[in-house]
Design a protein around this motif. Structure first.
Motif, short mmCIF file in Angstrom:
data_model
loop_
_atom_site.label_atom_id
_atom_site.label_comp_id
_atom_site.label_asym_id
_atom_site.label_seq_id
_atom_site.Cartn_x
_atom_site.Cartn_y
_atom_site.Cartn_z
N ALA A 11 0.83 -1.21 0.00
CA ALA A 11 0.00 0.00 0.00
C ALA A 11 0.86 1.25 0.00
CB ALA A 11 -0.93 -0.01 1.21
N ARG A 14 1.91 2.04 -3.43
CA ARG A 14 0.83 2.60 -4.24
C ARG A 14 0.57 4.07 -3.88
NH1 ARG A 14 -1.73 -2.25 -2.49
NH2 ARG A 14 -1.41 -3.89 -4.06
N ASN A 58 -5.71 3.25 -1.70
CA ASN A 58 -5.22 1.87 -1.81
C ASN A 58 -6.29 0.95 -2.37
OD1 ASN A 58 -3.11 -0.09 -1.39
ND2 ASN A 58 -4.35 -0.91 0.28
N HIS A 151 -8.00 -3.93 2.07
CA HIS A 151 -7.27 -2.88 1.35
C HIS A 151 -7.35 -1.56 2.10
CE1 HIS A 151 -6.93 -5.68 -1.96
NE2 HIS A 151 -8.25 -5.82 -2.00
N GLY A 155 -4.12 0.32 3.76
CA GLY A 155 -3.82 1.71 3.42
C GLY A 155 -3.68 2.58 4.66
#
Length: 325
Positions: A11, A14, A58, A151, A155
């Motif tokens: 994460a 990203r 994320n 997710h 994140g």
């Protein structure tokens, strides 16, 4: 499946170039009050004004637009709404957000400013989950939940990853980490990060009085619910109960839960403004409030505090500074 530490690292990659690596602030005055060393992670300076952009990006950055022709739908009291709206805008996806009618106007306006459609509801009488599910079906959209999603948790955990890295750079080990808590996504993500990077740190959820469902759930060992849907100045922290996924992580990793009064949260908002020069919303200040109120013994210890959000209604903020709240 619950997220792992490796998911938080993914994460972080990203989020690089999209989220702000928020500063970690240290105040000699606060250190003197605490009798130890306090590192404040200023997520109020994050994109959209809270940590919520981390989890939203994320999740949404991994979506295939073809799988979500109707874009994304979320329900939120305000900060997740803005995070989802901003992330969807960056990805070129339409967004619809289900928000309580009593959400502070600044949060509704900011959500709309990111291009999202806002649908309001009565949090005391209507189900945000049912309303969101209706729009997901109608639009062919993907639901982006506020906390109970691997997710999202991963994140949010990047805030903890950055705090741990900053502590390491300063040559200190964290003894306690205080994290604001509603559904538990940020708390769970930070706890996973600390388990790997700062294993000696006790992570504590901090909630407003009357909405301390995580504290009570940790004590009982099962998910507890709040008996009311509103009634605190901490509008960001009034989820009805912990999530199943977040609680599974939190009951394994957290130390004792903490709670603060609205008056203590307001005092932390004032302290943030007057001493730290930060604008905090009450829900974003509860971790600092717990420290200032002596909920943990910080003497001779190093404490991390997540200042999680700064989207405060201007009138509420002014009233807090005038000590009318």
């Amino acid at each position: 499946m619950p997220p792992t530490y490796e998911d938080i690292e993914h994460a972080a990659r990203r989020l690089a170039g999209h989220a702000v690596r928020t500063p970690v602030i240290e105040s000699p005055h606060l250190n003197s009050i605490a009798g130890g060393r306090v590192l404040i992670k200023a997520e109020c300076l994050q994109r959209t004004g809270s940590f919520k952009f981390r989890g939203a990006w994320n999740r949404i950055s991994q979506l295939d637009p073809q799988s979500a022709p109707g874009g994304v739908v979320a329900y939120s009291s305000g900060n997740h709404a803005q995070g989802v709206a901003a992330a969807a805008q960056l990805r070129g996806l339409p967004a619809l957000i289900v928000m309580p009618a009593d959400t502070p106007r600044i949060k509704q306006e900011n959500t709309k400013a990111f291009g999202a459609e806002v649908v309001t509801y009565d949090r005391a009488r209507e189900s945000r989950e049912e309303i969101a599910a209706h729009h997901v079906r109608e639009r062919g959209a993907v639901l982006v939940p506020p906390f109970d999603d691997p997710h999202i948790i991963a994140g949010q955990g990047t805030a903890g990853l950055e705090l741990a890295a900053e502590a390491e750079q300063r040559g200190v080990s964290l003894d306690h980490v205080l994290v604001c808590c509603s559904g538990g996504g940020l708390t769970a993500g930070v706890a996973l990060a600390m388990e790997k990077r700062q294993p000696g740190a006790k992570v504590h959820s901090v909630e407003p009085e009357g909405f301390d469902d995580t504290l009570r759930s940790l004590k009982s060992g099962r998910i507890e619910r709040n008996d009311r849907a509103s009634g605190s100045i901490c509008d960001a922290l009034m989820s009805p109960s912990p999530g199943e996924l977040t609680f599974a992580i939190n009951k394994r990793l957290l130390g004792p839960g903490l709670k603060v009064s609205d008056a203590e949260a307001a005092e932390a908002v004032r302290f943030g403004f007057e001493v730290l020069k930060l604008v905090l919303e009450p829900g974003g200040a509860v971790a600092l409030a717990a420290l200032l109120a002596g909920r943990i013994d910080a003497h001779g210890r190093t404490v991390g505090v997540i200042a999680s959000g700064g989207n405060c209604d201007p009138d509420t903020f002014a009233r807090i500074l005038r000590r009318e709240i």
